[in-house]
Design a protein around this motif. Structure first.
Motif, PDB file in Angstrom:
ATOM      1  N   VAL A 112     -29.748  12.546   6.038  1.00 43.32           N
ATOM      2  CA  VAL A 112     -30.265  13.451   5.085  1.00 43.32           C
ATOM      3  C   VAL A 112     -31.192  14.003   5.769  1.00 43.32           C
ATOM      4  O   VAL A 112     -31.624  15.324   5.556  1.00 43.32           O
ATOM      5  N   ALA A 113     -32.304  13.457   6.483  1.00 44.77           N
ATOM      6  CA  ALA A 113     -33.406  14.056   7.331  1.00 44.77           C
ATOM      7  C   ALA A 113     -32.687  15.044   8.372  1.00 44.77           C
ATOM      8  O   ALA A 113     -33.460  16.271   8.400  1.00 44.77           O
ATOM      9  N   GLY A 114     -31.359  14.924   8.850  1.00 44.67           N
ATOM     10  CA  GLY A 114     -30.872  15.838   9.683  1.00 44.67           C
ATOM     11  C   GLY A 114     -30.404  17.231   8.866  1.00 44.67           C
ATOM     12  O   GLY A 114     -30.476  17.994   9.450  1.00 44.67           O
ATOM     13  N   VAL A 115     -29.961  16.739   7.820  1.00 49.47           N
ATOM     14  CA  VAL A 115     -29.642  17.971   7.185  1.00 49.47           C
ATOM     15  C   VAL A 115     -30.670  18.961   6.569  1.00 49.47           C
ATOM     16  O   VAL A 115     -30.868  20.127   6.683  1.00 49.47           O
ATOM     17  N   ARG A 116     -31.813  18.226   6.078  1.00 54.46           N
ATOM     18  CA  ARG A 116     -33.187  18.854   5.892  1.00 54.46           C
ATOM     19  C   ARG A 116     -33.809  19.618   7.036  1.00 54.46           C
ATOM     20  O   ARG A 116     -34.256  20.713   6.783  1.00 54.46           O
ATOM     21  N   SER A 117     -33.778  18.833   8.192  1.00 53.58           N
ATOM     22  CA  SER A 117     -34.068  19.728   9.321  1.00 53.58           C
ATOM     23  C   SER A 117     -33.101  20.757   9.474  1.00 53.58           C
ATOM     24  O   SER A 117     -33.893  21.867  10.257  1.00 53.58           O
ATOM     25  N   LEU A 118     -32.095  20.696   9.671  1.00 49.77           N
ATOM     26  CA  LEU A 118     -31.299  21.999   9.833  1.00 49.77           C
ATOM     27  C   LEU A 118     -31.579  22.980   8.760  1.00 49.77           C
ATOM     28  O   LEU A 118     -31.436  23.941   9.170  1.00 49.77           O
ATOM     29  N   MET A 119     -31.798  22.582   7.592  1.00 48.71           N
ATOM     30  CA  MET A 119     -32.111  23.821   6.654  1.00 48.71           C
ATOM     31  C   MET A 119     -33.261  24.230   7.006  1.00 48.71           C
ATOM     32  O   MET A 119     -33.402  25.586   6.858  1.00 48.71           O
ATOM     33  N   SER A 120     -34.570  23.531   7.327  1.00 51.31           N
ATOM     34  CA  SER A 120     -35.788  23.849   7.636  1.00 51.31           C
ATOM     35  C   SER A 120     -35.777  24.865   8.884  1.00 51.31           C
ATOM     36  O   SER A 120     -36.169  26.151   8.893  1.00 51.31           O
ATOM     37  N   SER A 121     -34.871  24.395   9.887  1.00 51.71           N
ATOM     38  CA  SER A 121     -34.816  25.133  11.029  1.00 51.71           C
ATOM     39  C   SER A 121     -34.134  26.713  10.953  1.00 51.71           C
ATOM     40  O   SER A 121     -34.578  27.593  11.367  1.00 51.71           O
ATOM     41  N   THR A 122     -33.078  26.517  10.124  1.00 51.22           N
ATOM     42  CA  THR A 122     -32.376  27.628   9.855  1.00 51.22           C
ATOM     43  C   THR A 122     -33.285  28.798   9.034  1.00 51.22           C
ATOM     44  O   THR A 122     -33.221  29.960   9.229  1.00 51.22           O
ATOM     45  N   ALA A 123     -33.903  28.194   8.064  1.00 51.15           N
ATOM     46  CA  ALA A 123     -34.870  29.052   7.246  1.00 51.15           C
ATOM     47  C   ALA A 123     -35.959  29.607   8.333  1.00 51.15           C
ATOM     48  O   ALA A 123     -36.298  31.058   7.867  1.00 51.15           O
ATOM     49  N   GLU A 124     -36.550  29.061   9.245  1.00 53.68           N
ATOM     50  CA  GLU A 124     -37.488  29.426  10.032  1.00 53.68           C
ATOM     51  C   GLU A 124     -36.988  30.620  10.971  1.00 53.68           C
ATOM     52  O   GLU A 124     -37.621  31.611  11.161  1.00 53.68           O
ATOM     53  N   ARG A 125     -35.651  30.294  11.283  1.00 54.02           N
ATOM     54  CA  ARG A 125     -35.042  31.469  12.414  1.00 54.02           C
ATOM     55  C   ARG A 125     -34.978  32.800  11.405  1.00 54.02           C
ATOM     56  O   ARG A 125     -35.035  33.722  11.918  1.00 54.02           O
ATOM     57  N   LEU A 126     -34.569  32.342  10.186  1.00 53.22           N
ATOM     58  CA  LEU A 126     -34.389  33.487   9.412  1.00 53.22           C
ATOM     59  C   LEU A 126     -35.676  34.485   8.969  1.00 53.22           C
ATOM     60  O   LEU A 126     -35.560  35.645   9.227  1.00 53.22           O
ATOM     61  N   VAL A 127     -36.870  33.576   8.981  1.00 56.61           N
ATOM     62  CA  VAL A 127     -37.888  34.302   8.486  1.00 56.61           C
ATOM     63  C   VAL A 127     -38.549  35.094   9.789  1.00 56.61           C
ATOM     64  O   VAL A 127     -39.388  36.014   9.568  1.00 56.61           O
ATOM     65  N   ARG A 128     -38.265  34.599  10.954  1.00 58.13           N
ATOM     66  CA  ARG A 128     -38.727  34.936  12.061  1.00 58.13           C
ATOM     67  C   ARG A 128     -37.890  36.055  12.850  1.00 58.13           C
ATOM     68  O   ARG A 128     -38.172  36.537  13.900  1.00 58.13           O
ATOM     69  N   SER A 129     -36.816  36.547  12.004  1.00 56.84           N
ATOM     70  CA  SER A 129     -35.915  37.438  12.606  1.00 56.84           C
ATOM     71  C   SER A 129     -36.211  39.008  12.099  1.00 56.84           C
ATOM     72  O   SER A 129     -36.915  39.058  11.185  1.00 56.84           O
ATOM     73  N   PRO A 130     -36.057  39.898  12.894  1.00 54.78           N
ATOM     74  CA  PRO A 130     -36.203  41.157  12.686  1.00 54.78           C
ATOM     75  C   PRO A 130     -35.524  41.788  11.336  1.00 54.78           C
ATOM     76  O   PRO A 130     -36.194  42.611  10.387  1.00 54.78           O
ATOM     77  N   GLU A 131     -34.527  41.046  10.874  1.00 57.24           N
ATOM     78  CA  GLU A 131     -33.836  41.312   9.575  1.00 57.24           C
ATOM     79  C   GLU A 131     -34.642  40.945   8.343  1.00 57.24           C
ATOM     80  O   GLU A 131     -34.871  41.561   7.565  1.00 57.24           O
ATOM     81  N   PHE A 132     -35.694  39.890   8.578  1.00 52.90           N
ATOM     82  CA  PHE A 132     -36.274  39.486   7.643  1.00 52.90           C
ATOM     83  C   PHE A 132     -37.510  40.550   7.281  1.00 52.90           C
ATOM     84  O   PHE A 132     -37.858  40.771   6.329  1.00 52.90           O
ATOM     85  N   SER A 133     -38.196  41.031   8.515  1.00 52.59           N
ATOM     86  CA  SER A 133     -39.275  41.982   8.230  1.00 52.59           C
ATOM     87  C   SER A 133     -38.552  43.561   7.835  1.00 52.59           C
ATOM     88  O   SER A 133     -39.364  43.841   6.959  1.00 52.59           O
TER      89      SER A 133
END
Length: 412
Positions: A112-133
């Motif tokens: 469960v913690a791994g799934v949550r960590s994967l969701m968090s890391s994916t969301a972080e990569r998304l908001v730090r990507s040029p596409e988000f800006s």
């Protein structure tokens, strides 16, 4: 023969009272006009609005907050522990040995913690990507265009807002598009049908009508108030019995007012952070948003405070104080020697120099007024614009001193 007291004109009480009223009104309106001009630029100018808020997408605190909100939204609708637990339950009921079942039970929590960590890391990569800006900027632009189109009652916009607060959707464009598609598919008789379309009321609220009135008032006031304030201040100084003294006092009070406004904006930022965090957003995000929102008006307020101080000091240097008189005497004698050297070497400006000497004060005053009008026109006021105005006026004053030729016998 008249004495100096008799030669001096008696001050007019009417002029003094009128000057006081105009100057006081101009000073009261000046901070309001500055805030109104700032609001006007964000309400009307889509590019200004976007340039103000687009940089927020590059702030780490904002990115982390958005990523946390994305994960929270997903978890609020997806039972991650339940889904992972269901997978482990099915695996353990498929005849697994007891040792494997114990291992599966032990792994359920880390999974469960791994799934949550994967969701968090994916969301972080998304908001730090040029596409988000890019998405952030395009969303800001589109939202502002739609809101201003509704508030401005753009006739070409499908959504309209009445003064009474009715938010309606005009279906004519959609009906015409549907007719065009159906005609292309063979229903040509629709070309002769005139469909009377009634608007659909989406929302009906008095608050929407109030919002439109506030928007219109802010747009008008934000544009005209700076001109009204500047006009009142200039007229008050011109009407005053002692113009130099009136200018000096007015500029000094102007500077103090804008220093006080700068302090007020600072305290407003602290109050904003306290009101927002932690209920709506972290304190770091609230601070960043407020600073980004008010960076333009804060800079303008500081610049205007400096402008007021410069005008006050300049007016004081032209006054009767001992230091100011000594300073003018030293500078004047220096320029007199330079003019004498120019005349001896063929640089005499003759009649033109005497005309310049006669209208020197009017030229400097007109140039100053013109520069102040430009500052209002080329809003927002920046430190660079103040610097260029100051340098330009200094250069003009030096040029006038070199060109002017006082009449014979005039004490310089």
């Amino acid at each position: 023969m008249t004495t100096p007291t008799e030669a001096r004109p008696r001050p007019s009480r009417i002029r003094a009272a009128l000057a006081f009223v105009m100057i006081a009104s101009g000073l009261i309106l000046a901070p309001v006009a500055t805030i109104g001009s700032w609001a006007h630029s964000h309400l009307v100018d889509t590019e200004r609005f976007v340039s103000t808020f687009a940089p927020l997408a590059d702030e780490v605190a904002v990115q982390d907050y958005v990523a946390d909100q994305i994960v929270a939204q997903v978890e609020s609708q997806v039972d991650v522990p339940g889904l992972v637990g269901g997978l482990f339950t099915r695996a353990s009921t498929d005849g697994a040995p007891p040792a494997l079942q114990s291992a599966l039970d032990a792994l359920q929590g880390p999974a469960v913690a791994g799934v949550r960590s994967l969701m968090s890391s994916t969301a972080e990569r998304l908001v730090r990507s040029p596409e988000f800006s890019k998405l952030w900027e395009s969303s800001l632009r589109l939202s502002h265009l739609h809101v201003t189109a509704v508030l401005d009652a753009d006739p070409d916009h499908a959504v309209q807002l009445s003064d009474g607060g009715d938010l309606t959707l005009h279906l004519e464009p959609f009906v015409e598009s549907l007719k065009s598609i159906l005609i292309d598919r063979g229903l040509t008789f629709l070309d002769r049908v005139n469909v009377q379309v009634q608007p659909v009321v989406l929302v009906q609220s008095v608050d929407l009508g109030t919002a439109r009135l506030v928007y219109r008032d802010a747009v008008v006031a934000g544009y005209w108030l700076p001109w009204v304030s500047l006009g009142l201040l200039a007229a008050g100084v011109l009407v005053a019995n002692r113009r130099r003294r009136a200018l000096s006092i007015t500029a000094a009070i102007f500077a103090v007012l804008f220093v006080a406004l700068a302090i007020t904006i600072h305290w407003a930022g602290l109050a904003f952070a306290d009101a927002i965090s932690p209920t709506y957003a972290p304190a770091a995000v609230a601070d960043i948003v407020f600073v980004q929102l008010t960076v333009l008006v804060s800079t303008t307020v500081r610049v205007l405070a400096v402008l007021g101080a410069l005008v006050a000091v300049s007016a004081w240097f032209h006054g009767p104080s001992r230091f100011a008189t000594a300073f003018r005497t030293v500078v004047g004698s220096g320029f007199a020697r330079v003019r004498a050297a120019l005349d001896q070497n063929g640089g005499d400006t003759g009649a033109f120099g005497r005309v310049v000497d006669r209208f020197r004060s009017a030229i400097v005053g007109g140039a100053t007024a013109f520069g102040l009008v430009l500052l209002v026109l080329l809003r927002p006021v920046t430190m660079n614009s103040i610097g260029w105005l100051f340098v330009s006026l200094v250069c003009l004053s030096v040029a006038l001193e070199l060109v002017r030729r006082p009449s014979a016998g005039e004490v310089e």
